[in-house]
Design an enzyme around this catalytic site. Sequence first.
Site, PDB file in Angstrom:
ATOM      1  N   CYS A  62     -22.603 -68.628  96.229  1.00 29.93           N
ATOM      2  CA  CYS A  62     -21.845 -67.427  96.579  1.00 29.93           C
ATOM      3  C   CYS A  62     -22.774 -66.396  97.227  1.00 29.93           C
ATOM      4  CB  CYS A  62     -21.201 -66.831  95.343  1.00 29.93           C
ATOM      5  SG  CYS A  62     -20.348 -65.293  95.698  1.00 29.93           S
TER       6      CYS A  62
ATOM      7  N   CYS B  77     -22.643 -63.158  97.560  1.00 25.74           N
ATOM      8  CA  CYS B  77     -22.492 -61.746  97.189  1.00 25.74           C
ATOM      9  C   CYS B  77     -23.820 -60.997  97.169  1.00 25.74           C
ATOM     10  CB  CYS B  77     -21.814 -61.632  95.823  1.00 25.74           C
ATOM     11  SG  CYS B  77     -20.029 -61.842  95.906  1.00 25.74           S
TER      12      CYS B  77
ATOM     13  N   ASP C 281     -41.010 -31.541 120.757  1.00 22.14           N
ATOM     14  CA  ASP C 281     -40.906 -30.303 121.511  1.00 22.14           C
ATOM     15  C   ASP C 281     -41.846 -29.276 120.878  1.00 22.14           C
ATOM     16  OD1 ASP C 281     -39.810 -28.397 123.319  1.00 22.14           O
ATOM     17  OD2 ASP C 281     -38.550 -27.640 121.704  1.00 22.14           O
TER      18      ASP C 281
ATOM     19  N   THR D 239     -41.534 -25.301 121.227  1.00 21.22           N
ATOM     20  CA  THR D 239     -40.863 -24.104 120.727  1.00 21.22           C
ATOM     21  C   THR D 239     -39.694 -24.461 119.823  1.00 21.22           C
ATOM     22  OG1 THR D 239     -41.449 -22.979 122.776  1.00 21.22           O
ATOM     23  CG2 THR D 239     -39.771 -21.941 121.396  1.00 21.22           C
TER      24      THR D 239
ATOM     25  N   ASP E 152     -35.112 -29.274 119.521  1.00 24.74           N
ATOM     26  CA  ASP E 152     -34.075 -28.404 118.972  1.00 24.74           C
ATOM     27  C   ASP E 152     -33.256 -27.685 120.029  1.00 24.74           C
ATOM     28  OD1 ASP E 152     -36.094 -26.602 119.833  1.00 24.74           O
ATOM     29  OD2 ASP E 152     -35.299 -25.077 118.481  1.00 24.74           O
TER      30      ASP E 152
END
Length: 760
Positions: free
Chosen positions: A403, A405, A447, A449, A643
């Site tokens: 099986c 599972c 990035d 800033t 951001d």
Amino acid sequence: MSQTELESRYRVSGMDCPSCAAKIDAAVKGIKGVEDVSVSVVAGSLTIGHRVGFSDESLMKRVRKLGYGIEPFPEKPDQGGAEGPVVSDQCGSACCGHSNGDEADTIEHRHDAAEAALHRHAPNSAQGSGPAWWRTVKVRMAVGYGIAILAAYAIGAVWPQAEAPALVAALAVGLVPVSRRAVMAARFGTPFSIEMLMTVAAVGAVILGAVSEAAIVVLLFLVGEMLEGVAAGRARRSIEGLVTLVPETALLERGDVVQKVSADALQPGDVVLVRPGDRLPADGRVSDGASSVDESSITGESVPKSKAVGDQVFAGTVNHDGVLRVEVTAAAQDNTIAKVVWMVEEAQEAKSPTERFIERFSRTYTPCVVAAATLVAVVPPLGFGFAWSAWVYKGLAILLIGCPCALVISTPAAIAAGLSAGARRGLLMRGGAVLEMLGRVDVVALDKTGTLTAGEPEVTDLIAVGRSQREVISMAAALEQTSSHPLARAILKLAQNARAPVPPLLGGTVVPGEGVSGKLGGENLFLGSAHGAQRLACLDEQRAEIDRLHAQGKTVSVLVAGGTVAGLIALRDQPRPDAAAALSRLRERGLRTLMLTGDNARTAEALGADLGVEARSELLPQDKARIVRELQAEGRRVAKVGDGINDAPALATADVGIAMGGGADVALETADAASLHARVTDIPDMIALSRTVMGNIRQNIGIALGLKAVFLVTTVAGVTGLWPAILADTGATVLVTANAMRLLSWRGDPALDGAARERY
């Protein structure tokens, strides 16, 4: 979704593993009118796309026949009485309170037009998505069946001749419900379910006279299912428990009146009073007061953070020792905890490549196991004359051993636990594929800033010339008091911290591209760039100092008073306090770090030197995306962190895009992952979490396949029988699930200390 296709959502109870979801998916797809099906085990939800005129009665009837509870989300929320939350329906068809009887508590759901459900518990409901584990159907079934088996053995002890019939009767108590589910699953598209394999094995054992073994096998199976349910419920409650952190009510200030209102009714701009010991009812900014706030429920940090006017605070955190007035910045459906719950539920529906491979493998694997078990049962007796009973018995044992599972659950259990553990620390990832890829990246491009820096310049140097520093600060602040420019805010903040007076200015005028001028106390003032200042005063004596500050990547403003230089003010967007430690940890893990910025080369190189990171400067958005593609062409796997709007193309191009919380909405929407609390240390934490989860998955697959291999050999050799075979499956499933649940206690990369992870 076409115009003729509608969407309906249901709460499904009793799902504990991907096999459950697969059975429901196969059954629902066969219903006339259903166009699309999405099943979430962790969220306990079923979402379908269907044509107009579809009736959900047939769907719910079919799912219930499979052995699961199901209820639609009603159109109106249960308000929970006069004191309960006020929930508005913004979707047209609301999603709200329901009851699933034994399998789920009443839960309220709140949507906005663009987002999935936010789960919020009704005031009188118990915590979590269901009743206490000992009250679930699976526990009652296992306990009831265990009592029946004990009763059968007790009868056998008193009346030996009646033991076998009593065991058969007791076996029926546990096997009949399992068999019914097996038949229904086969009827609706899943013939090789664990229930079917269990039924065949148990019935075959009874026919062979191994009634006692059949009874024990079914008991172990039911106990295993019960333990799976407990573990799955723990994973589900780990995130749902966050929702209960937000208080039901808030103290809203309107003028001089303070009134108790539902926290769900708060809107941006409202001001709430938060007393010592209270939980904050909403995300916001402190408008009055100072206190320390325990943010451990959101950030995982044990040390309370000091909060003063202007500082950001989060819903569900605890105010410690001072009275705060907080201006609400996000409605209930948009607060920090709501976003965590929504993103995690969405993420847990998205499968990782490993999970998809395991599911495809299991669809081929299970029929092969059935075929192998049949061959073991038939070939030796027919071909070599061995005893039928012995080899049929071995074939039945192989059915149970094979099986899938434990194998199927090995990946999603770890993924779900990893996503939940990350979310509790503010690390949000949009699915298992993202979580898996994070551990494979070898370049991190960040990035500058707002990512490596705080995004707001600060005054770093103040040099007075012929005046006191206090005078210089006052004159500069007077010139900048009506400006909203970031440099002006930095100077005004310096004046506030220095308690310097800010006198009124006469004739304040902006000099485009140069600075600002005005008159104070009969004296002409100018504050601006050196280029603008040199038209008004001689800068020869200050030139070397200005060049030195420029070389450090700082912006220099020159204050001119009465035609002479009065002072120099240097400003720079400073690195986040955790940036150096985070970048160092990334390099230690063998990752290349790169800073991509649109800022000038001098500023970028100065910051890069401070942080020890390679800098690429003066880049447009398309340049950042181009650099990411060039790295990918070299065979590198790239994570891009940013951001802003200008980061969106690179975030979308990278193998994994990571947005810093508090940035532009387009960055958050484009990214694959997000640092909710904008900590640079979250980046190595995400990668560490990914590698930990993938290690856990490898352990789980080893446990699942290893146990099966051992018991397969011992069964064919005649050493083990049926009940050890079911242990190979149920035991492996429980071990795999328990191993995955260990991830819920993950607390971050231990190499990064608490100070480096503080929220700034």
